[in-house]
Design an enzyme around this catalytic site. Structure first.
Site, short mmCIF file in Angstrom:
data_model
loop_
_atom_site.label_atom_id
_atom_site.label_comp_id
_atom_site.label_asym_id
_atom_site.label_seq_id
_atom_site.Cartn_x
_atom_site.Cartn_y
_atom_site.Cartn_z
N THR A 163 25.41 -25.98 -31.15
CA THR A 163 25.76 -25.53 -32.50
C THR A 163 27.26 -25.77 -32.67
OG1 THR A 163 24.07 -23.81 -32.39
CG2 THR A 163 25.73 -23.59 -34.11
N LYS A 220 21.92 -25.47 -39.80
CA LYS A 220 22.05 -24.39 -38.82
C LYS A 220 23.00 -23.30 -39.35
CE LYS A 220 22.10 -22.26 -34.73
NZ LYS A 220 21.02 -21.72 -33.93
N LYS A 234 31.18 -17.42 -33.00
CA LYS A 234 31.52 -18.85 -33.04
C LYS A 234 30.80 -19.52 -34.22
CE LYS A 234 29.01 -21.52 -30.51
NZ LYS A 234 28.12 -22.60 -30.90
P1 NAP Z 1 25.43 -21.51 -21.92
O1 NAP Z 1 24.32 -20.87 -21.17
O2 NAP Z 1 26.79 -20.88 -21.86
O3 NAP Z 1 25.54 -23.03 -21.41
C1 NAP Z 1 26.56 -23.89 -21.83
C2 NAP Z 1 26.42 -25.17 -21.04
O4 NAP Z 1 27.42 -26.09 -21.46
C3 NAP Z 1 26.62 -25.00 -19.54
O5 NAP Z 1 25.80 -25.90 -18.87
C4 NAP Z 1 28.11 -25.35 -19.35
O6 NAP Z 1 28.40 -25.79 -18.04
C5 NAP Z 1 28.20 -26.50 -20.35
N1 NAP Z 1 29.57 -26.73 -20.82
C6 NAP Z 1 30.28 -25.96 -21.69
N2 NAP Z 1 31.48 -26.51 -21.93
C7 NAP Z 1 31.54 -27.63 -21.19
C8 NAP Z 1 32.53 -28.63 -21.02
N3 NAP Z 1 33.70 -28.58 -21.68
N4 NAP Z 1 32.26 -29.66 -20.19
C9 NAP Z 1 31.08 -29.73 -19.53
N5 NAP Z 1 30.10 -28.80 -19.66
C10 NAP Z 1 30.33 -27.78 -20.48
O7 NAP Z 1 25.08 -21.68 -23.46
P2 NAP Z 1 23.65 -21.78 -24.17
O8 NAP Z 1 23.15 -20.41 -24.47
O9 NAP Z 1 22.79 -22.73 -23.43
O10 NAP Z 1 24.09 -22.41 -25.59
C11 NAP Z 1 24.44 -23.77 -25.72
C12 NAP Z 1 24.62 -24.10 -27.19
O11 NAP Z 1 23.40 -23.82 -27.88
C13 NAP Z 1 25.71 -23.29 -27.90
O12 NAP Z 1 26.34 -24.09 -28.86
C14 NAP Z 1 24.92 -22.17 -28.57
O13 NAP Z 1 25.58 -21.65 -29.72
C15 NAP Z 1 23.64 -22.88 -28.93
N6 NAP Z 1 22.45 -22.01 -29.07
C16 NAP Z 1 22.22 -21.03 -28.15
C17 NAP Z 1 21.10 -20.20 -28.31
C18 NAP Z 1 20.81 -19.09 -27.32
O14 NAP Z 1 19.94 -18.23 -27.64
N7 NAP Z 1 21.43 -19.04 -26.14
C19 NAP Z 1 20.25 -20.39 -29.41
C20 NAP Z 1 20.50 -21.41 -30.32
C21 NAP Z 1 21.63 -22.21 -30.14
P3 NAP Z 1 28.69 -24.73 -16.86
O15 NAP Z 1 27.35 -24.36 -16.31
O16 NAP Z 1 29.52 -25.46 -15.90
O17 NAP Z 1 29.41 -23.56 -17.48
#
Ligand code: NAP
Length: 284
Positions: free
Chosen positions: A94, A169, A237
């Site tokens: 997102t 979104k 965010k």
């Molecule tokens: P998360 O669990 O914090 O995972 C983030 C992932 O991105 C991790 O694998 C992290 O690596 C990687 N990452 C972040 N910054 C990076 C960088 N600069 N370089 C390389 N890798 C990087 O987050 P998530 O919940 O999966 O969410 C991911 C996205 O989907 C976000 O934009 C969020 O808003 C969106 N989203 C989330 C949900 C939800 O319910 N969680 C629902 C809809 C949309 P590391 O493992 O090394 O930290």
């Protein structure tokens, strides 16, 4: 079967990549913290890459799901530098519509397709392969990716030119902010009035007040349970992205701006990782 790469094995990416492997796609995974990618490779059949460049060299489709705009730029440009022409880069993060348009153009210059494809449905949707995917980009590119997206989506739809997925979104998050605050106020009111709120919710959820939030969150809100679901930090965010876009396109998001400040209160109270339904904690 197409070769796919998945960059970012977080809460969302890990199970999404898993569905692709389970459906027979040849999957290469990259995660910044390599241990998580190693763990993924023990659970699913796939190849581990140490860098985004290494992950994408042979790929027909590259998916990424990282954190915010800065992360999208970092991982996206790094991947693009090694992608083959004719391949497609799909961003499930997102992020802003601006970063989507910027990457779309950079991809175009390298004969790579780009789709902004943020998801809705949360961790459960990712794990059950029931996400909703809002897509922006070119129709021909969407056709190349559609079958793979449907591996983890209940519904994936192209909504317009590059950036449209992210704009859709934003609409999604604007709706959620207002609805959760309304639900929190109703539960607070019911408690103050001495009503059996659980019983009232059972009744009013059969009428016009019904919502996904009411069906899925009212009971846990009443129980004070917030250690699951979509975190307040992520929501802030997303609302910042929507409010920023609203300043650009001239729309008035008074309620969204207010609820964003309420979420700031929740963060200050220690709720940065609490679920978005924790707005009730400000009132009780
Ligand atoms: P998360 O669990 O914090 O995972 C983030 C992932 O991105 C991790 O694998 C992290 O690596 C990687 N990452 C972040 N910054 C990076 C960088 N600069 N370089 C390389 N890798 C990087 O987050 P998530 O919940 O999966 O969410 C991911 C996205 O989907 C976000 O934009 C969020 O808003 C969106 N989203 C989330 C949900 C939800 O319910 N969680 C629902 C809809 C949309 P590391 O493992 O090394 O930290």
């Amino acid at each position: 079967m197409k070769k796919v790469s998945f960059l970012g094995l977080g809460v969302m990416g890990y199970p999404m990549a898993g569905h692709l492997a389970s459906q027979g796609y040849e999957v290469t995974v990259y995660n910044r913290t390599t241990d998580k990618a190693r763990q993924w490779c023990q659970t699913y059949t796939g190849t581990l890459a140490e860098t985004p460049q290494e992950a994408v060299q042979q790929a027909d489709l590259v998916m990424m799901c990282v954190g915010n705009d800065d992360d999208v730029r970092q991982v996206g440009y790094s991947a693009l530098s090694a992608m083959q022409s004719g391949a497609v880069l799909i961003d499930h993060t997102t992020a802003s519509a601006q970063v989507a348009r910027e990457l779309y153009q950079a991809c175009l210059d390298k004969q790579v397709g780009f789709l902004d494809a943020p998801v809705s449905g949360g961790q459960a949707g990712a794990e059950n392969g029931q996400l909703t995917i809002m897509v922006g980009g070119d129709e021909a590119v969407f056709s190349q990716a559609e079958a793979a997206l449907n591996v983890y989506a209940r519904h994936a739809q192209l909504l317009g030119e590059s950036g449209s997925g992210q704009l859709a979104k934003m609409m999604n998050q604007i709706c959620i902010a207002g609805i959760v605050q309304g639900l929190a106020e109703a539960l607070h009111f019911g408690q103050q009035a001495g009503l059996d709120c659980a019983q009232v919710v059972e009744v009013i959820s059969k009428g016009a007040a019904q919502s996904w939030q009411m069906e899925n969150r009212a009971t846990t809100m009443l129980a004070g349970e917030y250690d699951f679901g979509f975190a307040v930090d992520w929501m802030r965010k997303d609302l910042a992205i929507a409010l920023d876009e609203a300043r650009r396109n001239g729309s008035t998001l008074a309620l969204t701006a207010l609820v964003d400040q309420y979420y700031a209160d929740v963060q200050k109270a220690g709720g940065r990782r609490w679920d978005t339904s924790s707005l009730l904690t400000r009132l009780t």
